[in-house]
Write a protein that holds these residues in place. Structure first.
Motif, short mmCIF file in Angstrom:
data_model
loop_
_atom_site.label_atom_id
_atom_site.label_comp_id
_atom_site.label_asym_id
_atom_site.label_seq_id
_atom_site.Cartn_x
_atom_site.Cartn_y
_atom_site.Cartn_z
N UNK A 41 0.80 -1.22 0.00
CA UNK A 41 0.00 0.00 0.00
C UNK A 41 0.84 1.28 0.00
N UNK A 42 2.15 1.16 -0.18
CA UNK A 42 3.02 2.34 -0.12
C UNK A 42 2.68 3.37 -1.18
N UNK A 43 2.08 2.93 -2.28
CA UNK A 43 1.75 3.85 -3.37
C UNK A 43 0.75 4.91 -2.92
N UNK A 44 0.00 4.63 -1.84
CA UNK A 44 -0.95 5.62 -1.31
C UNK A 44 -0.22 6.92 -0.99
N UNK A 45 1.00 6.84 -0.44
CA UNK A 45 1.76 8.04 -0.08
C UNK A 45 2.83 8.38 -1.11
N UNK A 46 3.41 7.37 -1.75
CA UNK A 46 4.42 7.66 -2.77
C UNK A 46 3.83 8.41 -3.94
N UNK A 47 2.59 8.10 -4.29
CA UNK A 47 1.94 8.73 -5.45
C UNK A 47 0.78 9.63 -5.03
N UNK A 48 0.86 10.18 -3.81
CA UNK A 48 -0.19 11.09 -3.37
C UNK A 48 -0.21 12.35 -4.22
N UNK A 49 -1.41 12.84 -4.50
CA UNK A 49 -1.58 14.05 -5.32
C UNK A 49 -2.05 15.20 -4.43
N UNK A 50 -1.16 16.15 -4.09
CA UNK A 50 -1.58 17.28 -3.26
C UNK A 50 -2.36 18.30 -4.08
N UNK A 51 -2.96 19.27 -3.40
CA UNK A 51 -3.63 20.35 -4.10
C UNK A 51 -2.60 21.13 -4.92
N UNK A 52 -3.02 21.56 -6.11
CA UNK A 52 -2.08 22.22 -7.00
C UNK A 52 -2.82 23.20 -7.90
N UNK A 53 -2.05 24.12 -8.46
CA UNK A 53 -2.61 25.06 -9.43
C UNK A 53 -1.48 25.56 -10.33
N UNK A 54 -1.85 26.22 -11.42
CA UNK A 54 -0.86 26.70 -12.38
C UNK A 54 0.07 27.72 -11.73
N UNK A 55 1.33 27.59 -12.04
CA UNK A 55 2.30 28.56 -11.54
C UNK A 55 2.24 29.83 -12.40
N UNK A 56 2.24 30.96 -11.70
CA UNK A 56 2.34 32.26 -12.37
C UNK A 56 3.72 32.80 -12.04
N UNK A 57 4.59 32.98 -13.03
CA UNK A 57 5.99 33.36 -12.75
C UNK A 57 6.07 34.65 -11.93
N UNK A 58 7.04 34.66 -11.03
CA UNK A 58 7.25 35.87 -10.22
C UNK A 58 7.69 37.04 -11.08
N UNK A 59 8.27 36.72 -12.23
CA UNK A 59 8.76 37.78 -13.12
C UNK A 59 7.63 38.46 -13.89
N UNK A 60 6.43 37.87 -13.86
CA UNK A 60 5.30 38.46 -14.58
C UNK A 60 4.90 39.77 -13.91
N UNK A 61 4.77 40.82 -14.70
CA UNK A 61 4.47 42.15 -14.16
C UNK A 61 2.96 42.27 -13.92
N UNK A 62 2.53 41.76 -12.75
CA UNK A 62 1.11 41.76 -12.40
C UNK A 62 0.89 42.48 -11.09
N UNK A 63 -0.22 43.17 -11.01
CA UNK A 63 -0.61 43.76 -9.73
C UNK A 63 -1.05 42.64 -8.80
N UNK A 64 -1.11 42.94 -7.51
CA UNK A 64 -1.52 41.92 -6.56
C UNK A 64 -2.94 41.45 -6.84
N UNK A 65 -3.81 42.35 -7.30
CA UNK A 65 -5.20 41.98 -7.59
C UNK A 65 -5.24 40.99 -8.75
#
Length: 553
Positions: free
Chosen positions: A37-61
């Motif tokens: 049953x080790x695959x339960x933790x070895x292949x666990x899928x955490x919450x995730x979302x698309x990365x927005x680069x820190x270099x992108x010139x975006x306001x906080x909003x």
């Protein structure tokens, strides 16, 4: 002529030798609970979302509104696999426009996660999913990883018995333990998902082979009364112990590579068992190695502080005990008549769908509400009373009724999960555990029920074929869990419905409790509702006064 049990009766039933073999072989099963049953933790899928680069010139909003929302379980959450087109929102941010006030977000163009993903580290620091980004377009690789492990289990279950017949129980036991431990260690150094998965298949082959050979070795060395407990509560309970220790290791070690390293340690600790676990005297006798078999029994007698005969195994007597050449049987004999074919098909469905329920519930524990580690521990803990309950029920009650009863219990409570309000998460977890209890109890009873219904001529073949069906069920099970990504309760609806269905099907199987074991295909009982022909007076008398069968339970 005396059989092996009669020849070695002077050893006693439960001396120091038997206790040592019982506990050492059972302890060798503990690493199987880790790897199974080790695959339960070895292949666990955490919450995730698309990365927005820190270099992108975006306001906080705009950075806070860079992800579109989607509906999940009745609430809006940020999308895991899509983001608003980065170039567009950078331009809108540069113009000083505010999201939601000046710009209708639903009208904006979306794009894939071109810059990768950001994974939550609340539950896992790293898994193979975060390591190789097995999400969104590649999320199919996660259930495939588990399925391929169980394909390795399927292959291992085929070859382990043949290898142990050829090269000996002890040699193959420790060879497969080495394979399981060694290839688990090699997985730590995987450089990609493909390498990890190939090694995982080999680990699966070693995992089941170790389990099967330990089971065979224990049943051949131990006496009949101890063999009963070993083959039921012994190996099953120690597997559950390993399964219970898995979430404890995973809780304190949340990096998948370090977790794998920790899970290989118990396998290394099994190495000294080589000097304490003997070869099977039964196997040595079958190979005409009487002197080696006698030496093992002499040491056992010394350990039990009993006197052993000068000559334990008479080669002439053992030669006479060799069975005559048996009639050849083929797998098609399990479908020879309409009645036998119906029984076989029903058993194949019973084994496969019970396996689906067991493994899907086990693999789905991280998706339950609450703490993933605690849920996994409870999922393992509930197996211990399930095994004990199965043992107690089969001692006194008809097989088909108790198996159908626990299946209907397990399937029924799984169907109730969809009715539980979202705020009552503890109730959903409780129902899932009751479902696991029922299905695990049924799973542990299938070996006895199958062996009792089929005649001696095809019994091993029947158990082997139906066991193969259960492996197919375990291969399919990860995809039931995969459906939970689309709807949280959908896996429970499917598992519950199928479990209730096979519970009903079980009621149509013949009863074996209190019946004499059949020897030929013609002596097999009829499926309930499919009886044909008139019963003879002799057959009616046999039914009225059946011989009591003492089963492995």
């Amino acid at each position: 002529m005396r059989d092996y049990d009669e020849v070695t009766a002077f050893l006693g039933k439960w001396g120091p030798f038997q206790r040592l073999i019982f506990f050492l072989l059972s302890a060798s099963i503990i690493p199987n609970g880790f790897n199974g049953m080790s695959v339960v933790f070895l292949a666990g899928t955490p919450e995730h979302h698309c990365r927005v680069p820190d270099t992108a010139n975006l306001s906080s909003a705009w950075r806070n509104h860079s992800l579109p929302l989607r509906l999940q379980d009745g609430r809006e959450v940020p999308h895991s696999c899509r983001r608003y087109r980065l170039e567009t929102i950078v331009n809108l941010s540069a113009l000083g426009l505010e999201p939601g006030r000046d710009v209708d977000l639903e009208q904006l163009e979306q794009e894939d996660c071109l810059d990768g993903w950001e994974f939550s580290q609340d539950v896992y620091l790293s898994t193979i999913v975060t390591e190789w980004s097995l999400v969104c377009e590649d999320d199919w690789k996660t259930p495939l990883t588990t399925s391929l492990f169980f394909i390795g289990v399927l292959v291992g279950s085929f070859v382990s018995g043949q290898l142990s017949d050829r090269f000996g129980r002890k040699s193959i036991l420790f060879a497969t333990m080495a394979i399981q431990t060694g290839f688990s260690f090699l997985q730590i150094f995987s450089i990609n998902w493909e390498m990890f998965t190939v090694l995982f298949v080999i680990v699966g082959m070693g995992q089941i082979s170790n389990y099967v050979v330990a089971f065979i070795l224990g049943t051949e060395i131990l006496g009949k009364s101890v063999r009963i407990i070993f083959s039921t509560l012994g190996v099953c309970t120690f597997f559950a112990v390993g399964y219970m220790l898995l979430p404890l290791f995973a809780y304190f070690i949340r990096d998948w590579r370090m977790l794998l390293l920790a899970l290989t340690v118990p396998g290394v600790l099994c190495v000294p068992l080589w000097w304490f676990i003997p070869e099977s005297p039964r196997w040595l006798i079958s190979q005409r190695r009487f002197r080696e078999a006698e030496e093992i029994i002499q040491r056992a007698a010394k350990m039990n502080n009993v006197a052993a005969p000068v000559v334990i195994f008479d080669p002439v007597e053992q030669q006479e005990l060799n069975p005559l050449k048996q009639q050849k049987v083929f797998i098609l004999d399990l479908f020879k008549t309409r009645n036998i074919a119906i029984i076989t098909i029903m058993f194949l469905l019973l084994w496969m769908l019970t396996s689906v329920g067991y493994f899907a519930l086990s693999l789905n524990t991280p998706n339950l509400h609450g703490d993933a580690y605690l849920n996994c521990f409870f999922s393992a803990l509930v197996e211990v009373p399930a095994y004990v309950t199965a043992w107690l029920l089969l001692r006194t009650l008809p097989r088909r009724y108790v198996i159908a009863g626990v299946l209907l219990l397990g399937g029924g409570v799984l169907l109730l999960i969809q009715l539980v309000p979202a705020d009552y998460n503890f109730l959903s977890i409780g129902l899932a555990m009751i479902g696991k209890f029922g299905i695990t109890s049924a799973f542990s009873m299938l070996y006895v029920f199958t062996a009792e219904l089929y005649p001696t001529l095809v019994r091993n073949m029947a158990v082997g074929l139906t066991s193969m069906a259960s492996r197919i069920g375990s291969i399919v099970a990860p995809y039931f869990v995969y459906l939970g990504a689309y709807n949280r309760v959908l896996p429970y609806i499917l598992m519950g419905s199928l479990t209730v269905l096979i519970g009903i099907i079980t009621l149509f199987l013949p009863e074996s409790f209190g019946m004499t074991l059949p020897e030929t295909l013609g002596q097999m009982q009829k499926v309930k509702g499919f009886r044909s022909g008139k019963r003879t007076k002799d057959s009616m008398e046999k039914e009225e006064s059946p011989k009591v069968l003492i089963t492995s339970f």
